[in-house]
Write a protein that holds these residues in place. Structure first.
Motif, PDB file in Angstrom:
ATOM      1  N   SER A  16      84.685  74.203 -20.262  1.00  0.00           N
ATOM      2  CA  SER A  16      84.604  73.618 -19.112  1.00  0.00           C
ATOM      3  C   SER A  16      83.537  72.570 -18.857  1.00  0.00           C
ATOM      4  O   SER A  16      83.535  71.703 -18.063  1.00  0.00           O
ATOM      5  N   THR A 165      86.992  71.493  -6.364  1.00  0.00           N
ATOM      6  CA  THR A 165      87.080  72.003  -7.506  1.00  0.00           C
ATOM      7  C   THR A 165      88.494  71.156  -8.223  1.00  0.00           C
ATOM      8  O   THR A 165      89.321  71.015  -7.453  1.00  0.00           O
ATOM      9  N   VAL A 195      91.024  78.384 -13.801  1.00  0.00           N
ATOM     10  CA  VAL A 195      89.804  77.904 -13.985  1.00  0.00           C
ATOM     11  C   VAL A 195      89.358  76.936 -13.055  1.00  0.00           C
ATOM     12  O   VAL A 195      90.461  76.062 -12.602  1.00  0.00           O
ATOM     13  N   HIS A 196      88.514  77.290 -11.996  1.00  0.00           N
ATOM     14  CA  HIS A 196      88.094  76.112 -11.000  1.00  0.00           C
ATOM     15  C   HIS A 196      86.657  75.705 -11.501  1.00  0.00           C
ATOM     16  O   HIS A 196      85.840  76.034 -11.354  1.00  0.00           O
ATOM     17  N   TRP A 197      86.994  74.506 -11.976  1.00  0.00           N
ATOM     18  CA  TRP A 197      85.861  73.546 -12.506  1.00  0.00           C
ATOM     19  C   TRP A 197      85.542  72.529 -11.254  1.00  0.00           C
ATOM     20  O   TRP A 197      86.270  71.586 -10.659  1.00  0.00           O
ATOM     21  N   HIS A 204      82.533  75.290 -14.344  1.00  0.00           N
ATOM     22  CA  HIS A 204      83.344  76.098 -13.412  1.00  0.00           C
ATOM     23  C   HIS A 204      82.675  76.935 -12.575  1.00  0.00           C
ATOM     24  O   HIS A 204      81.383  77.616 -12.658  1.00  0.00           O
ATOM     25  N   GLU A 207      86.480  81.737 -12.691  1.00  0.00           N
ATOM     26  CA  GLU A 207      87.943  81.713 -13.490  1.00  0.00           C
ATOM     27  C   GLU A 207      88.448  83.226 -13.535  1.00  0.00           C
ATOM     28  O   GLU A 207      87.354  83.938 -13.306  1.00  0.00           O
TER      29      GLU A 207
END
Length: 233
Positions: A16, A165, A195-197, A204, A207
């Motif tokens: 990420s 994100t 996944v939260h980037w 991230h 995830e």
């Protein structure tokens, strides 16, 4: 199974920050990058930077056997040209070295290289973008799948409050040739992840990796959440 999933989470985390393909990379996010920006390239991580995740692993069919949460800290030790770097990933008494190229791709874990680099996440990140996951490890394990940036989402975190994100979904399958001469059979393992980037951090913040049950192992859910981020001085 447990340790391999933890290291899978690490690879995704660095992807990420873990990965690219032959597509052209976009520009790196600035410190105040947020909802207004629409495309984000691989961030230029520098020596002295570090980030820590709290990894929680749950064995779905036998939760009583689930291990306690574990902290995983990544230290960027050596910076290279245009954002390439070498990092140490520390979990308890175990340390793994990762080599990351200018496109944010993990190209080696310790002495084991990937051909091409790991591309669970591909830059530039843009809502609606899709890509094909396809790489092979030094041991011959071949991983294929798909990834997609499904949208923007503000999520609540314990360490950083509400964070803007990009939500990224991946699905992949890894096929190992095994080692028949030493009694190690070939195997196939699948997983999916959300996944939260965070553009402001270039990594991230959360995830979740879901691995279905097989004939020999329990279904597993791994959640990694960012608890500390230390920028380079």
């Amino acid at each position: 199974m447990r340790s391999s999933l933890i290291w899978l989470g690490i690879v995704v985390a660095l992807s990420s920050t873990s990965c690219g393909s032959s597509d052209a990379a976009g520009s790196a996010p600035t410190a105040d990058a947020g909802a207004a920006a629409t495309s984000f390239g691989p961030p230029p991580h520098k020596a002295g930077e570090s980030w820590t995740y709290r990894a929680t692993t749950t064995l779905v069919s036998t939760p009583a056997d689930s291990p306690p949460p574990a902290d995983i800290t990544t230290f960027v030790d050596i910076g290279g040209d245009r954002g390439a770097y070498i990092a140490r990933v520390v979990q308890g008494n175990s340390t793994v070295q990762l080599t990351v190229n200018v496109d944010g791709q993990v190209v080696a874990v310790d002495k084991c290289s990937f051909t091409p680099a790991v591309n669970y996440i591909t830059f530039p990140l843009e809502v609606g973008r899709t890509w094909t996951i396809d790489y092979t490890s030094c041991s011959g394990t071949h991983t294929t799948g798909t990834g997609e940036v499904v949208g923007k989402k503000t999520i609540a975190t314990a360490a950083f409050g509400d964070v803007e994100t990009l939500e990224i979904h991946t699905k992949s399958t890894s096929t190992s040739k095994g080692d028949p001469e030493n009694g190690v059979p070939a195997s196939t393992n699948s997983n999916s992840s959300v996944v939260h980037w965070a553009p402001k951090l270039g990594i991230h913040v959360k995830e979740q990796i879901d691995v279905p049950a097989t004939e020999t192992s329990s279904a597993v859910v791994v959640v990694n959440e960012l608890t500390q981020f230390v920028p380079a001085k």
